[in-house]
Enzyme design. Structure first.
Site, PDB file in Angstrom:
ATOM      1  N   CYS A 250      25.321  41.541  16.306  1.00  0.00           N
ATOM      2  CA  CYS A 250      25.287  40.799  15.049  1.00  0.00           C
ATOM      3  C   CYS A 250      25.056  41.737  13.872  1.00  0.00           C
ATOM      4  CB  CYS A 250      24.196  39.730  15.105  1.00  0.00           C
ATOM      5  SG  CYS A 250      24.186  38.624  13.677  1.00  0.00           S
ATOM      6  N   CYS A 251      24.121  42.670  14.013  1.00  0.00           N
ATOM      7  CA  CYS A 251      23.853  43.634  12.943  1.00  0.00           C
ATOM      8  C   CYS A 251      25.074  44.527  12.703  1.00  0.00           C
ATOM      9  CB  CYS A 251      22.644  44.491  13.297  1.00  0.00           C
ATOM     10  SG  CYS A 251      21.051  43.658  13.159  1.00  0.00           S
TER      11      CYS A 251
ATOM     12  N   CYS B 196      17.325  39.244   7.663  1.00  0.00           N
ATOM     13  CA  CYS B 196      18.047  37.978   7.803  1.00  0.00           C
ATOM     14  C   CYS B 196      17.076  36.875   8.232  1.00  0.00           C
ATOM     15  CB  CYS B 196      19.159  38.117   8.824  1.00  0.00           C
ATOM     16  SG  CYS B 196      20.497  39.213   8.297  1.00  0.00           S
TER      17      CYS B 196
ATOM     18  N   CYS C 166      16.161  36.210  12.016  1.00  0.00           N
ATOM     19  CA  CYS C 166      15.500  37.302  12.742  1.00  0.00           C
ATOM     20  C   CYS C 166      14.270  37.843  12.019  1.00  0.00           C
ATOM     21  CB  CYS C 166      16.491  38.437  12.987  1.00  0.00           C
ATOM     22  SG  CYS C 166      17.922  37.966  13.982  1.00  0.00           S
TER      23      CYS C 166
ATOM     24  N   CYS D 250      18.361  47.958  12.239  1.00  0.00           N
ATOM     25  CA  CYS D 250      19.628  47.221  12.208  1.00  0.00           C
ATOM     26  C   CYS D 250      20.814  48.116  12.486  1.00  0.00           C
ATOM     27  CB  CYS D 250      19.796  46.523  10.859  1.00  0.00           C
ATOM     28  SG  CYS D 250      20.164  47.660   9.519  1.00  0.00           S
TER      29      CYS D 250
END
Length: 245
Positions: free
Chosen positions: A123-124, A204, A207, A230
């Site tokens: 995702c990062c 985010c 998280c 990240c």
């Protein structure tokens, strides 16, 4: 100055810059980073997080036209988005570039926006690492708010370092926690609204959680996972912790 210069040449350049500006103040390092031909064209990368306002204010004092890259992962807190707009308006920053994930890549790899539940690293990469790489295309250097007191591999942080074929400039490298807070208070700068709600480090929304008294300031980032970064900071091929700026 060509981009993606050979690593040995960049390493030598960073060493020379550190020797030249070793005893300079943070704002002096920033000023020289924007004018020294050995640095080249630069952009500031800011998360508009808990401590970002200090370096952003310095940029406004030195050059309001400096490109400022803001990664909107499309998963940020609403407070962060509002804060970003307020700070840019208050400081009259004239070249703010809001960078988002590639829509096609996001649709293909995370159509339901739940990739973070299965793989936070992926995702990062989708929402931060890849967009930043595109945003920095054409720049010789980028400026961050990283500091030695943040620990880990940052303990020996210098003003200038090499990262993925570019110079990285860290004007606040030698600052202590009190220096950041003093600068914010003395210049009457607005805090990110989540700071007073127990968020000393802000990423985010899915998280990031509040931090309890006595916990590490970054304990709320990817809580419960063996993850502290990240992925946007790579030095000598090694990933380091995410910029809090």
């Amino acid at each position: 100055m060509p981009l993606e210069a050979p690593l040995p040449a960049l390493t030598e350049r960073a060493a020379a810059l550190n020797a030249r500006y070793r005893h300079h103040s943070a704002i002096s390092v920033l000023e020289h980073a924007l004018t020294d031909p050995q640095v080249g064209t630069a952009a500031l990368v800011s998360s508009f997080g808990a401590e970002s306002i200090a370096l952003l204010h310095m940029v406004a004092r030195v050059d309001r036209s400096l490109p400022v890259v803001f990664l909107d992962t499309q998963m940020l807190f609403a407070e962060t988005l509002a804060y970003q707009e307020k700070v840019c308006a208050d400081l009259r920053l004239s070249d703010v570039r809001v960078i988002r994930p590639d829509p096609q890549a996001a649709f293909r790899r995370d159509p339901d926006a739940i990739l973070h539940l299965a793989d936070t690293h992926a995702c990062c990469a989708l929402r931060k690492v890849e967009p930043l790489a595109r945003a920095l295309d054409g720049f010789d250097a980028w400026i961050t708010g990283r500091k030695r007191f943040q620990g880990g591999k940052r303990a020996g942080l210098e003003f200038f370092e090499v990262d993925a074929g570019r110079l990285k400039v860290n004007p606040l490298a030698h600052w202590a926690p009190g220096d950041v807070q003093d600068y914010i208070v003395n210049n009457r700068l607005p805090l990110h609204p989540l700071v007073r709600r127990g968020f000393p480090s802000i990423g985010c929304a899915p998280c990031t959680s509040a931090v309890q008294p006595g916990e590490d300031p970054r304990a709320g980032r990817w809580r419960g996972e063996d993850k502290v970064e990240c992925g946007i900071h790579i030095v000598d091929g090694k990933i380091t912790r995410k910029d809090s700026a």
